[in-house]
Scaffold this motif. Structure first.
Motif, PDB file in Angstrom:
ATOM      1  N   PRO A 171     -24.620  37.057  14.826  1.00 29.14           N
ATOM      2  CA  PRO A 171     -24.807  38.339  14.129  1.00 29.14           C
ATOM      3  C   PRO A 171     -24.674  39.555  15.033  1.00 29.14           C
ATOM      4  N   GLU A 172     -25.228  39.465  16.258  1.00 29.86           N
ATOM      5  CA  GLU A 172     -25.150  40.618  17.155  1.00 29.86           C
ATOM      6  C   GLU A 172     -23.703  40.947  17.508  1.00 29.86           C
ATOM      7  N   HIS A 173     -22.907  39.930  17.765  1.00 31.87           N
ATOM      8  CA  HIS A 173     -21.503  40.137  18.106  1.00 31.87           C
ATOM      9  C   HIS A 173     -20.748  40.730  16.919  1.00 31.87           C
ATOM     10  N   LEU A 174     -21.068  40.278  15.711  1.00 29.44           N
ATOM     11  CA  LEU A 174     -20.425  40.841  14.518  1.00 29.44           C
ATOM     12  C   LEU A 174     -20.813  42.302  14.318  1.00 29.44           C
ATOM     13  N   LEU A 175     -22.068  42.639  14.624  1.00 32.72           N
ATOM     14  CA  LEU A 175     -22.502  44.032  14.536  1.00 32.72           C
ATOM     15  C   LEU A 175     -21.732  44.905  15.516  1.00 32.72           C
ATOM     16  N   VAL A 176     -21.437  44.373  16.686  1.00 27.71           N
ATOM     17  CA  VAL A 176     -20.653  45.126  17.684  1.00 27.71           C
ATOM     18  C   VAL A 176     -19.243  45.380  17.165  1.00 27.71           C
ATOM     19  N   LEU A 177     -18.606  44.343  16.625  1.00 22.22           N
ATOM     20  CA  LEU A 177     -17.245  44.503  16.103  1.00 22.22           C
ATOM     21  C   LEU A 177     -17.217  45.514  14.952  1.00 22.22           C
ATOM     22  N   THR A 231     -15.458  63.053  20.432  1.00 22.44           N
ATOM     23  CA  THR A 231     -15.607  62.611  21.816  1.00 22.44           C
ATOM     24  C   THR A 231     -16.749  61.606  21.945  1.00 22.44           C
ATOM     25  N   ALA A 232     -17.868  61.884  21.279  1.00 26.12           N
ATOM     26  CA  ALA A 232     -19.010  60.965  21.329  1.00 26.12           C
ATOM     27  C   ALA A 232     -18.658  59.615  20.722  1.00 26.12           C
ATOM     28  N   CYS A 233     -17.912  59.618  19.621  1.00 25.51           N
ATOM     29  CA  CYS A 233     -17.503  58.363  18.973  1.00 25.51           C
ATOM     30  C   CYS A 233     -16.641  57.523  19.897  1.00 25.51           C
ATOM     31  N   VAL A 234     -15.666  58.150  20.541  1.00 26.02           N
ATOM     32  CA  VAL A 234     -14.767  57.403  21.435  1.00 26.02           C
ATOM     33  C   VAL A 234     -15.534  56.870  22.640  1.00 26.02           C
ATOM     34  N   GLY A 235     -16.465  57.678  23.180  1.00 23.75           N
ATOM     35  CA  GLY A 235     -17.234  57.222  24.329  1.00 23.75           C
ATOM     36  C   GLY A 235     -18.040  55.968  24.026  1.00 23.75           C
ATOM     37  N   LEU A 236     -18.739  55.959  22.894  1.00 19.97           N
ATOM     38  CA  LEU A 236     -19.501  54.769  22.509  1.00 19.97           C
ATOM     39  C   LEU A 236     -18.584  53.606  22.157  1.00 19.97           C
ATOM     40  N   MET A 237     -17.475  53.913  21.516  1.00 22.30           N
ATOM     41  CA  MET A 237     -16.524  52.865  21.146  1.00 22.30           C
ATOM     42  C   MET A 237     -15.984  52.162  22.394  1.00 22.30           C
ATOM     43  N   ALA A 238     -15.644  52.929  23.419  1.00 24.33           N
ATOM     44  CA  ALA A 238     -15.136  52.342  24.667  1.00 24.33           C
ATOM     45  C   ALA A 238     -16.188  51.454  25.311  1.00 24.33           C
ATOM     46  N   SER A 239     -17.438  51.893  25.299  1.00 23.80           N
ATOM     47  CA  SER A 239     -18.501  51.079  25.891  1.00 23.80           C
ATOM     48  C   SER A 239     -18.639  49.744  25.167  1.00 23.80           C
ATOM     49  N   LEU A 240     -18.606  49.773  23.845  1.00 21.41           N
ATOM     50  CA  LEU A 240     -18.760  48.538  23.080  1.00 21.41           C
ATOM     51  C   LEU A 240     -17.547  47.628  23.234  1.00 21.41           C
ATOM     52  N   VAL A 241     -16.354  48.208  23.345  1.00 22.39           N
ATOM     53  CA  VAL A 241     -15.143  47.391  23.498  1.00 22.39           C
ATOM     54  C   VAL A 241     -15.214  46.553  24.767  1.00 22.39           C
ATOM     55  N   PHE A 242     -15.588  47.176  25.869  1.00 25.53           N
ATOM     56  CA  PHE A 242     -15.549  46.456  27.147  1.00 25.53           C
ATOM     57  C   PHE A 242     -16.834  45.687  27.447  1.00 25.53           C
ATOM     58  N   LEU A 243     -17.937  46.063  26.810  1.00 21.46           N
ATOM     59  CA  LEU A 243     -19.180  45.309  26.994  1.00 21.46           C
ATOM     60  C   LEU A 243     -19.357  44.243  25.925  1.00 21.46           C
ATOM     61  N   ARG A 244     -18.412  44.146  25.013  1.00 21.93           N
ATOM     62  CA  ARG A 244     -18.490  43.206  23.897  1.00 21.93           C
ATOM     63  C   ARG A 244     -18.789  41.773  24.343  1.00 21.93           C
ATOM     64  N   PRO A 245     -18.187  41.252  25.412  1.00 19.25           N
ATOM     65  CA  PRO A 245     -18.455  39.858  25.784  1.00 19.25           C
ATOM     66  C   PRO A 245     -19.903  39.579  26.169  1.00 19.25           C
ATOM     67  N   PHE A 246     -20.669  40.611  26.488  1.00 19.44           N
ATOM     68  CA  PHE A 246     -22.041  40.394  26.925  1.00 19.44           C
ATOM     69  C   PHE A 246     -23.030  40.270  25.758  1.00 19.44           C
ATOM     70  N   TYR A 247     -22.592  40.583  24.554  1.00 22.31           N
ATOM     71  CA  TYR A 247     -23.478  40.463  23.409  1.00 22.31           C
ATOM     72  C   TYR A 247     -23.515  39.013  22.932  1.00 22.31           C
ATOM     73  N   LYS A 248     -24.633  38.630  22.359  1.00 19.19           N
ATOM     74  CA  LYS A 248     -24.808  37.254  21.909  1.00 19.19           C
ATOM     75  C   LYS A 248     -23.831  36.925  20.786  1.00 19.19           C
ATOM     76  N   LYS A 249     -23.300  35.721  20.831  1.00 17.19           N
ATOM     77  CA  LYS A 249     -22.442  35.257  19.755  1.00 17.19           C
ATOM     78  C   LYS A 249     -23.257  35.124  18.469  1.00 17.19           C
TER      79      LYS A 249
END
Length: 470
Positions: free
Chosen positions: A241-247, A221-239
């Motif tokens: 290395p940071e964006h690659l770390l998110v992916l 459950t914790a994994c999915v919760g964080l995964m969902a946050s990163l999926v939808f907040l992904r556009p706000f991360y800097k293009k």
């Protein structure tokens, strides 16, 4: 007190004394330590690291000049926290009154009794501890609704999520490695809470990864919760290395969810896929959506993934047999398991408690169920359910008033990320408390309603990213 708890206390004290949002980072990272007792004694009451961090975070934020008054304003604001405030007040009042009003009139599954099965309704320590938990979640939400309206705080929240994701993944890797090498005792200092642990369970001949959580379901459950946050907040991360770390974090969290073989995690992944697909379709048909710039990349990625799957099936027709077996065991065969029968019994008796009290509820902390909606109904009654669900619906459906574009776009992404977690709550949550993580998200959503006249609101005047969500 174990040495990991002592180290975390030292880090929290250092975060209090330092300047900046270090406690926010520590609070989200501490969510990975879901089985660590922070108190120097085991008296049946558990203080988890994230709860301890949240309490210190609320205290540090509220002692800042003017924040107490702004917190009261937020708590009474009709578009921010008023419904949550009413729910917490009613729930805590009911925790004292309702178990005594209906004393011994019907059976419940106690949340704090040291016995299995049912018992007659009576006041217990669960009424006190659960009241403390819900007040802590409420305080976290109110605090974020006060300090979370600035662009700087949103940036720190995104970075803290990324740190928390990698710590959670690392905990899963360590759990898997120590089990494989038969040195699981190394993690015993991290598993000191007074819970029943299911950490050495196998499924289909492989280890169910639990990380530093009590069981695989909590970890998934914790994994999915964080995964969902990163999926939808992904556009706000800097293009870059940071964006690659998110992916990479998204992929690793998905892998850890599968390795946990948690049926709740599988449900969460399914809901996340549906929400993402609906958002994708919406962006296709909305010519003014600010994330249309990423549509080509997303479609290419999806096409390549599907092509790889079909090519694999053609080369090896039975390639997906292990996947079918796992899904069948986690979803369709789940109804035949002893745990499913037990949890169904909890929910049935909790629903009966709601009916036996005439819709008033048995009191916060009086019952244990396996369904969040039934937990709220059985504990706080129809009135409490209307307040809680009304608050969540209000935050998910209302548009920010007078907010800058970036704040409104960020709030929309948070709303989308919250849906998979709420769906998983409906499957397994045993208590009404929304938890510190969900409270943080709801507080940030409520912060988007903060009037621009408040100090620091000018920080939201930064233009929205070109690829932000609608």
């Amino acid at each position: 007190m174990s040495w990991p708890a002592a180290v975390l206390w030292i880090l929290m004290i250092g975060a209090i004394l330092s300047r900046g949002p270090n406690l926010l980072y520590l609070m989200l990272i501490a969510g990975a330590f879901g089985s660590l007792q922070m108190l120097p004694f085991n008296g049946g009451v558990n203080l988890l690291p994230q709860s301890a961090c949240a309490a210190l975070f609320v205290g540090k934020a509220m002692v800042q000049r003017g924040n107490i008054m702004r917190g009261i304003e937020s708590a009474l604001d009709s578009q921010r926290m008023i419904l949550f405030s009413a729910f917490v007040g009613y729930a805590v009042f009911g925790a004292v009154i309702l178990p005594r009003a209906f004393l011994g009139l019907f059976e419940v599954v106690p949340i704090s009794a040291p016995i299995s099965g049912t018992d007659i309704l009576r006041p217990g320590s669960g009424n006190i501890t659960q009241s403390c938990y819900i007040m802590l979640s409420y305080g976290t939400a109110v605090t974020l609704s006060v300090v979370g309206h600035s662009a700087a705080m949103r940036m720190h929240y995104r970075r803290a999520l990324l740190w928390a994701a990698y710590v959670l993944v690392l905990s899963g890797v360590v759990d898997l490695v120590t089990y494989t090498l038969h040195i699981g005792a190394v993690l015993e200092p991290f598993r000191t809470a007074t819970y029943s642990f299911l950490v050495d369970v196998e499924s289909e001949g492989s280890k169910r990864v639990v990380g530093l959580m009590p069981e695989a379901s909590t970890f998934g459950t914790a994994c999915v919760g964080l995964m969902a946050s990163l999926v939808f907040l992904r556009p706000f991360y800097k293009k870059g290395p940071e964006h690659l770390l998110v992916l990479a974090a998204i992929a690793l969290l998905g892998m850890m969810t599968i390795l946990s073989t948690s049926s709740t995690g599988v449900v969460g992944l399914g809901v996340l896929s549906l929400v993402y697909a609906a958002d994708l379709v919406y962006r296709v048909f909305d010519p003014y959506n600010s994330r249309r710039a990423e549509l080509n990349l997303e479609f290419v990625t999806l096409f390549l993934a599907l092509f790889a799957v079909f090519a694999g099936i053609i080369i090896k027709p039975n390639l997906l047999d292990p996947v079918y077996t796992m899904i069948d065991g986690l979803i369709f065969e789940k109804t035949k398991s002893a745990s499913y029968a037990e949890r169904t019994m909890w929910t049935r008796i909790g629903w009966q408690a709601f009916l036996d009290t005439g819709g008033m509820g048995a009191g916060l902390g009086s019952i244990r169920v396996s369904n969040w909606a039934v937990s709220i109904l059985g504990s706080t009654g129809l009135f409490g359910a209307l307040l809680m669900f009304g608050f969540i619906a209000q935050q998910l459906l209302t548009m920010p008033r007078g907010a800058r574009k970036e704040a409104a776009v960020f709030a929309t992404a948070l709303k989308l990320s919250l849906l998979p977690t709420l769906a998983m709550y409906l499957v397994v949550a045993t208590i009404p408390d929304i938890g510190v993580g969900v409270a943080t998200v709801l507080g940030l959503i409520a912060a988007s309603h903060t009037p621009d006249t408040l100090p620091g609101s000018s920080a939201t005047s930064r233009p929205a990213p070109a690829n932000g969500p609608a």
